[in-house]
Write an enzyme that holds these catalytic residues in place. Structure first.
Site, mmCIF file in Angstrom:
data_model
loop_
_atom_site.group_PDB
_atom_site.id
_atom_site.type_symbol
_atom_site.label_atom_id
_atom_site.label_comp_id
_atom_site.label_asym_id
_atom_site.label_seq_id
_atom_site.Cartn_x
_atom_site.Cartn_y
_atom_site.Cartn_z
ATOM 1 N N HIS A 1 0.849 -1.200 0.000
ATOM 2 C CA HIS A 1 0.000 0.000 0.000
ATOM 3 C C HIS A 1 0.875 1.237 0.000
ATOM 4 O O HIS A 1 2.095 1.147 0.180
ATOM 5 C CB HIS A 1 -0.866 0.026 1.271
ATOM 6 N N HIS B 1 5.266 6.262 -1.529
ATOM 7 C CA HIS B 1 6.052 5.060 -1.817
ATOM 8 C C HIS B 1 5.313 3.825 -1.313
ATOM 9 O O HIS B 1 4.513 3.904 -0.390
ATOM 10 C CB HIS B 1 7.422 5.141 -1.122
HETATM 11 P P1 2AM Z 1 5.751 2.736 5.247
HETATM 12 O O1 2AM Z 1 4.612 3.542 4.698
HETATM 13 O O2 2AM Z 1 7.102 3.337 4.966
HETATM 14 O O3 2AM Z 1 5.685 1.313 4.811
HETATM 15 C C1 2AM Z 1 1.632 0.998 8.884
HETATM 16 O O4 2AM Z 1 2.591 0.884 9.895
HETATM 17 C C2 2AM Z 1 2.137 1.861 7.758
HETATM 18 O O5 2AM Z 1 2.338 3.206 8.227
HETATM 19 C C3 2AM Z 1 3.450 1.414 7.147
HETATM 20 O O6 2AM Z 1 3.254 1.432 5.767
HETATM 21 C C4 2AM Z 1 4.471 2.424 7.604
HETATM 22 O O7 2AM Z 1 5.575 2.725 6.842
HETATM 23 C C5 2AM Z 1 3.632 3.651 7.829
HETATM 24 N N1 2AM Z 1 4.186 4.509 8.869
HETATM 25 C C6 2AM Z 1 4.467 5.826 8.726
HETATM 26 N N2 2AM Z 1 4.922 6.338 9.864
HETATM 27 C C7 2AM Z 1 4.966 5.333 10.758
HETATM 28 C C8 2AM Z 1 5.375 5.233 12.134
HETATM 29 N N3 2AM Z 1 5.828 6.290 12.825
HETATM 30 N N4 2AM Z 1 5.310 4.027 12.717
HETATM 31 C C9 2AM Z 1 4.863 2.951 12.036
HETATM 32 N N5 2AM Z 1 4.446 2.983 10.770
HETATM 33 C C10 2AM Z 1 4.501 4.157 10.121
#
Ligand code: 2AM
Length: 203
Positions: free
Chosen positions: A55, A137
């Site tokens: 996603h 991304h």
């Molecule tokens: P990503 O988008 O780089 O993959 C669920 O955890 C989603 O939220 C993941 O896709 C994750 O990273 C994103 N995300 C963004 N900030 C985050 C944070 N502080 N902690 C965990 N997940 C985060």
């Protein structure tokens, strides 16, 4: 302490929370395009993200109460937005976090506006939000050290006409994501709701 100066013996009851984020959730077609990109990469010791979990995060809310979730859903409901075309045409690695991603060189204005509107609205729900600039991304792998490709990247074209509120659940075998609600982009089709599972068609 109570009025008589004694410590209360009542246990503290924490409100239950859910770990939530707003995301663009791929169709099966886009998901299989992303799976092809993954297959074109050398994994090494990196940990691939499960295909069903792929996603784009729009805004990460963290662990929130039911009241805050309602606030976030009300904000989402109020966003009209516009559908847009996203072209995932760039592979990258963030060495510090070990995240290997596929992303969009160009951010469509409608996507930037959607994230801006969510940010502005959700800030009013009392959540501490990440202030880093938005970089659209799809995380493909974690714990990656290098990017090695077997063949040139075939860009993934993604027609985006909705966005979703997703719950993240941590289980012993990793994170599982569930789409809770989704909203169509476009003023005259606002507010499509429901618990969708992975791929529910709209009414
Ligand atoms: P990503 O988008 O780089 O993959 C669920 O955890 C989603 O939220 C993941 O896709 C994750 O990273 C994103 N995300 C963004 N900030 C985050 C944070 N502080 N902690 C965990 N997940 C985060």
């Amino acid at each position: 302490m109570n009025a008589e100066g004694e410590k209360s013996r009542l246990p503290r009851v924490e409100a239950p929370t859910q770990r939530l984020f707003f995301a663009l959730w791929p169709s099966e077609e886009v998901r299989s395009g992303l799976a092809e990109v993954m297959a074109s990469l050398h994994v090494g010791r990196a940990k691939p993200v499960l295909a069903e979990n792929l996603h784009i995060t729009l805004l990460f809310l963290g662990s929130v109460t039911a009241q805050t979730r309602i606030c976030a859903e009300t904000v989402a409901e109020g966003i009209a937005g516009h559908p847009f075309e996203l072209r995932l045409d760039q592979i990258g690695l963030w060495p510090k976090s070990g995240i290997l991603w596929v992303g969009a060189r160009e951010v469509p204005e409608s996507l930037a506006a959607l994230v801006r509107d969510l940010h502005l609205g959700i800030a009013g729900c009392g959540i501490d939000l990440d202030a880093r600039p938005f970089k659209p991304h799809v995380t493909l792998m974690r714990k990656a050290l290098v990017v090695r490709r077997e063949r040139p990247l075939v860009a993934v074209a993604w027609r985006v006409d909705d966005f979703a509120l997703v719950e993240s659940k941590t289980t012993p075998d990793g994170a599982h994501y569930q789409v809770l609600t989704s909203w169509r982009l476009g003023a005259d089709s606002r507010g499509v709701q429901g618990s969708l599972g992975a791929s529910s068609p709209y009414p």
